[in-house]
Design an enzyme around this catalytic site. Structure first.
Site, mmCIF file in Angstrom:
data_model
loop_
_atom_site.group_PDB
_atom_site.id
_atom_site.type_symbol
_atom_site.label_atom_id
_atom_site.label_comp_id
_atom_site.label_asym_id
_atom_site.label_seq_id
_atom_site.Cartn_x
_atom_site.Cartn_y
_atom_site.Cartn_z
ATOM 1 N N SER A 4 0.837 -1.213 0.000
ATOM 2 C CA SER A 4 0.000 0.000 0.000
ATOM 3 C C SER A 4 0.869 1.261 0.000
ATOM 4 O O SER A 4 0.479 2.283 -0.580
ATOM 5 C CB SER A 4 -0.967 0.002 1.188
ATOM 6 O OG SER A 4 -0.283 0.127 2.401
ATOM 7 N N MET A 60 10.802 -6.281 5.304
ATOM 8 C CA MET A 60 10.875 -6.755 6.679
ATOM 9 C C MET A 60 12.194 -7.429 7.060
ATOM 10 O O MET A 60 12.219 -8.277 7.945
ATOM 11 C CB MET A 60 9.700 -7.699 6.954
ATOM 12 C CG MET A 60 8.331 -7.075 6.697
ATOM 13 S SD MET A 60 8.064 -5.527 7.573
ATOM 14 C CE MET A 60 7.725 -6.169 9.201
ATOM 15 N N ASN A 115 13.418 4.247 4.875
ATOM 16 C CA ASN A 115 12.460 3.244 5.333
ATOM 17 C C ASN A 115 11.278 3.951 5.988
ATOM 18 O O ASN A 115 11.437 5.018 6.570
ATOM 19 C CB ASN A 115 13.150 2.330 6.362
ATOM 20 C CG ASN A 115 12.226 1.259 6.905
ATOM 21 O OD1 ASN A 115 11.525 0.589 6.156
ATOM 22 N ND2 ASN A 115 12.216 1.085 8.226
ATOM 23 N N HIS A 120 8.469 3.428 8.953
ATOM 24 C CA HIS A 120 8.236 2.586 10.140
ATOM 25 C C HIS A 120 6.976 3.083 10.869
ATOM 26 O O HIS A 120 6.805 4.286 11.061
ATOM 27 C CB HIS A 120 9.448 2.638 11.074
ATOM 28 C CG HIS A 120 9.255 1.782 12.280
ATOM 29 N ND1 HIS A 120 9.412 0.412 12.251
ATOM 30 C CD2 HIS A 120 8.872 2.087 13.547
ATOM 31 C CE1 HIS A 120 9.135 -0.087 13.440
ATOM 32 N NE2 HIS A 120 8.807 0.912 14.246
#
Ligand code: GRF
Length: 198
Positions: free
Chosen positions: A17, A96, A113, A115
């Site tokens: 997404s 991951m 990244n 998070h």
């Protein structure tokens, strides 16, 4: 003068997404970039399907030895593929695994990244569950540069998300993801403008 488009490489392990939000940012003109390649450590990940249906090269990373990182030779091959695609910024969109030297050294200060917490709070897996279990009243999401730690790289931007009475892990994660889909495209757009102006 027209600035060159930044070429993006996207790595993800899940449904994609956040990758979809990046694609939307590109098609709306918010992000001055194009996605050159998408790679996933899960052959059936939605992110690969989405890439293919968008006409973007999509590749599976096969790692038979480890679950939380890639073997050095496999990570080096991933770095090679990204380099061969002339990628200027690597986006980890729900990837991951930990990242180690071969990739980090190939893209110094060029890998970010997303998070699902306000780092440095709640690094690691299921950060929204960690926030609920800690009884927090607020959490959020963070975009940060990637280093070889677990969600420890330099923070670029964050968005706050309230935790509401009665929130379940699912409802909270959905609210955080909505924030991710605003924050990640915004940061990618800013970095791409910076990189293409260098
Ligand atoms: C996101 O919540 C991201 O913060 C985490 O993994 C999830 C990926 O979701 N690292 P998606 O694949 O982008 O939908």
């Amino acid at each position: 003068m027209r600035l060159a488009m930044v070429k993006l490489g996207v790595l993800g392990s899940g449904k994609g997404s956040n990758f979809a939000a990046i694609l939307e940012g590109i098609s709306s003109g918010q992000i001055p970039a194009r996605v050159e390649i998408v790679m996933s450590d899960h052959a059936n990940a939605g992110i690969l399907e989405l890439a293919r249906s968008s006409g973007i090269p999509a590749e599976t990373i096969t790692e038979p030895r480890f679950k939380t990182r890639l073997s050095e030779d496999i990570e080096a091959a991933v770095a090679e593929k990204l380099k061969a695609a002339h990628v200027g910024l690597v986006v980890l969109a729900g990837y991951m695994r930990m990242v180690k030297a071969p990739l980090l050294e190939a893209f110094p200060h060029r890998m970010i990244n997303i998070h699902p917490s306000l780092l440095p709070q709640f690094p690691g897996l299921d950060a929204w569950k960690q926030a609920l279990e800690a009884g927090a009243t607020e959490t959020g999401c963070t975009v940060h540069y990637v280093d070889d730690g677990m969600d420890t790289g330099k923070i670029i931007a964050q968005e706050r998300v309230p935790i509401l009475p009665g929130d379940s892990p699912t409802s909270l994660h959905a609210r955080i993801q909505a924030a991710e889909h605003r924050l990640l495209p915004r940061v990618v757009a800013e970095l791409c403008s910076e990189i293409s102006g260098l």
